[in-house]
Write an enzyme that holds these catalytic residues in place. Structure first.
Site, PDB file in Angstrom:
ATOM      1  N   ARG A 107      32.121  42.626  41.642  1.00  0.00           N
ATOM      2  CA  ARG A 107      32.449  41.682  40.803  1.00  0.00           C
ATOM      3  C   ARG A 107      32.730  40.342  41.554  1.00  0.00           C
ATOM      4  O   ARG A 107      33.653  40.343  42.516  1.00  0.00           O
ATOM      5  CB  ARG A 107      33.836  42.068  40.201  1.00  0.00           C
ATOM      6  CG  ARG A 107      34.389  41.066  39.153  1.00  0.00           C
ATOM      7  CD  ARG A 107      35.718  41.558  38.562  1.00  0.00           C
ATOM      8  NE  ARG A 107      36.615  40.777  37.618  1.00  0.00           N
ATOM      9  CZ  ARG A 107      36.320  40.692  36.419  1.00  0.00           C
ATOM     10  NH1 ARG A 107      35.693  41.339  35.820  1.00  0.00           N
ATOM     11  NH2 ARG A 107      36.935  39.847  35.666  1.00  0.00           N
ATOM     12  N   HIS A 134      28.023  39.107  32.532  1.00  0.00           N
ATOM     13  CA  HIS A 134      28.576  40.092  32.360  1.00  0.00           C
ATOM     14  C   HIS A 134      28.479  41.552  31.549  1.00  0.00           C
ATOM     15  O   HIS A 134      28.882  41.806  30.633  1.00  0.00           O
ATOM     16  CB  HIS A 134      30.242  39.624  31.664  1.00  0.00           C
ATOM     17  CG  HIS A 134      31.411  40.462  31.983  1.00  0.00           C
ATOM     18  ND1 HIS A 134      31.485  41.767  32.743  1.00  0.00           N
ATOM     19  CD2 HIS A 134      32.692  40.381  31.607  1.00  0.00           C
ATOM     20  CE1 HIS A 134      32.554  42.235  32.819  1.00  0.00           C
ATOM     21  NE2 HIS A 134      33.265  41.490  32.354  1.00  0.00           N
ATOM     22  N   GLN A 137      30.621  44.331  30.161  1.00  0.00           N
ATOM     23  CA  GLN A 137      31.399  44.389  28.882  1.00  0.00           C
ATOM     24  C   GLN A 137      30.535  44.397  27.741  1.00  0.00           C
ATOM     25  O   GLN A 137      31.081  44.738  26.820  1.00  0.00           O
ATOM     26  CB  GLN A 137      31.838  42.593  29.171  1.00  0.00           C
ATOM     27  CG  GLN A 137      32.791  42.492  27.755  1.00  0.00           C
ATOM     28  CD  GLN A 137      34.158  43.242  27.746  1.00  0.00           C
ATOM     29  OE1 GLN A 137      34.587  43.295  28.635  1.00  0.00           O
ATOM     30  NE2 GLN A 137      34.117  43.959  26.612  1.00  0.00           N
ATOM     31  N   ASP A 225      36.122  34.256  23.287  1.00  0.00           N
ATOM     32  CA  ASP A 225      36.825  34.707  24.739  1.00  0.00           C
ATOM     33  C   ASP A 225      37.626  33.356  25.033  1.00  0.00           C
ATOM     34  O   ASP A 225      37.611  32.458  24.539  1.00  0.00           O
ATOM     35  CB  ASP A 225      35.433  34.670  25.585  1.00  0.00           C
ATOM     36  CG  ASP A 225      35.709  35.205  26.933  1.00  0.00           C
ATOM     37  OD1 ASP A 225      36.846  35.663  27.284  1.00  0.00           O
ATOM     38  OD2 ASP A 225      34.790  35.336  28.032  1.00  0.00           O
ATOM     39  N   CYS A 266      37.203  40.180  24.917  1.00  0.00           N
ATOM     40  CA  CYS A 266      37.009  40.959  25.790  1.00  0.00           C
ATOM     41  C   CYS A 266      38.213  41.232  26.683  1.00  0.00           C
ATOM     42  O   CYS A 266      38.328  41.955  27.743  1.00  0.00           O
ATOM     43  CB  CYS A 266      35.873  40.505  26.940  1.00  0.00           C
ATOM     44  SG  CYS A 266      35.954  39.047  27.582  1.00  0.00           S
ATOM     45  N   ARG A 294      34.983  49.989  27.838  1.00  0.00           N
ATOM     46  CA  ARG A 294      34.563  49.805  29.333  1.00  0.00           C
ATOM     47  C   ARG A 294      34.492  51.127  30.112  1.00  0.00           C
ATOM     48  O   ARG A 294      33.498  51.219  30.714  1.00  0.00           O
ATOM     49  CB  ARG A 294      35.396  48.730  29.858  1.00  0.00           C
ATOM     50  CG  ARG A 294      35.617  47.617  29.389  1.00  0.00           C
ATOM     51  CD  ARG A 294      34.148  46.791  29.708  1.00  0.00           C
ATOM     52  NE  ARG A 294      34.051  46.479  31.238  1.00  0.00           N
ATOM     53  CZ  ARG A 294      34.664  45.510  31.885  1.00  0.00           C
ATOM     54  NH1 ARG A 294      35.288  44.722  31.205  1.00  0.00           N
ATOM     55  NH2 ARG A 294      34.371  45.371  33.190  1.00  0.00           N
TER      56      ARG A 294
END
Length: 308
Positions: A107, A134, A137, A225, A266, A294
């Site tokens: 990450r 991402h 996700q 988001d 998310c 996830r």
């Protein structure tokens, strides 16, 4: 060797198999007695390096728990521990880690760190997030939608706010899973043309609509988001809030979507900013299912990477 770097770089058939396997593993755990779960030995005697240049809650916990549930072990490393790219090169770091571990999840900030890690690694590399995309996700989001509403193919997804890294992976998924996506947000924050073009080439309808009320008409899924990054200055945060305030997801906006339209975020969320608590805690919100998934989606990704 299977790296999981981005949704559009992974075969659509493989993506579908991962979603199906994630759902099956989740149901098996919900229905256990514990005795013989298919996934419990999938990563037996495997070591997975989890590298975090960016802080994380869901990514760290879900990958760590997922590896442990499949019988493996994790080694959690921070960018500070490793000084990625500041002393030893990314290429040499990849070569060394490949001698110690069976898989790497990273990450990070810059996409080139991810791609260079994969180029020089002798073990699979998973994109846990970059500033540009991402994918893990969105695998969880597709799983979540299909649990609640059936196949996502042919559905209308509306992204509100900032055309950021999560939005980019949603565009990749639109092309690979066959759904349409409408972006509504200020022109300064539009998604990358390249990513919209990739989805259109696959036959998905990709639309930019500045009026959020028009954008959500007929929506099967509305997604928001966070508006700001932890790295933004106070003045930058204020500017972004002023730009994005008209795109807040609230009850009035959701009333223009289909009555059964789902809401996703998310997380982490800034409640009463990009979305109101009334929506986030409302009957159409699936944000906590999304967070749980996830775990299940990433377990399927890891099994695909290792071929187990």
């Amino acid at each position: 060797m299977n790296h999981f770097l981005d949704i559009h770089k992974t075969d659509a058939t493989d993506l579908r198999a991962m979603i199906d396997q994630a759902g099956a593993m989740k149901q098996a755990r919900l229905g256990r007695p514990k005795a013989a779960l298919d996934d419990e030995q999938a990563l037996k005697d495997r070591m997975v390096a989890l590298i975090f240049e960016k802080p994380s809650t869901r990514t760290r916990v879900s990958f760590d728990v997922g590896v442990r549930q499949m019988g493996g072990q994790t080694m959690v490393l921070s960018g500070k521990d490793m000084q990625l790219g500041h002393g030893e090169t990314i290429a040499d770091t990849a070569r060394v880690l490949s001698r110690y571990v069976d898989m790497i999840m990273i990450r990070t900030f810059d996409e080139t760190i991810l791609t260079e890690m994969a180029e020089y690694s002798d073990v699979p590399v998973i994109n846990g997030l970059t500033d540009r995309t991402h994918p893990c996700q969105i695998m969880a989001d597709v799983l979540t939608f299909e649990e609640h509403r059936g196949p996502i193919a042919g559905k209308k997804v509306v992204w509100t706010g900032d055309g950021n890294n999560v939005c980019a992976s949603f565009l990749h998924a639109a092309g690979q899973f066959g759904f349409d996506l409408t972006f509504t947000g200020p022109a300064q924050l539009d998604p990358e043309e390249e990513f919209m073009g990739l989805a259109r080439q696959k036959g998905s309808k990709i639309v930019i609509e500045r009026d959020p009320h028009k954008a959500v008409e007929g929506a099967d899924l509305v997604v928001a988001d966070t508006w700001v990054s932890m790295h933004d200055s106070q003045s930058a945060k204020e500017r972004r809030h002023n730009m994005l305030r008209p795109y807040q997801v609230n009850t009035e906006l959701m009333s223009h979507a289909k009555p059964d339209a789902l809401f996703m975020h998310c997380l982490p969320a800034h409640r009463e900013e990009e979305a109101t608590s009334e929506v986030m805690d409302g009957p159409n919100s699936v944000i906590f299912d999304e967070a749980e998934n996830r775990l299940h989606a990433q377990k399927a990704v890891m099994r695909w990477c290792l071929g187990v």
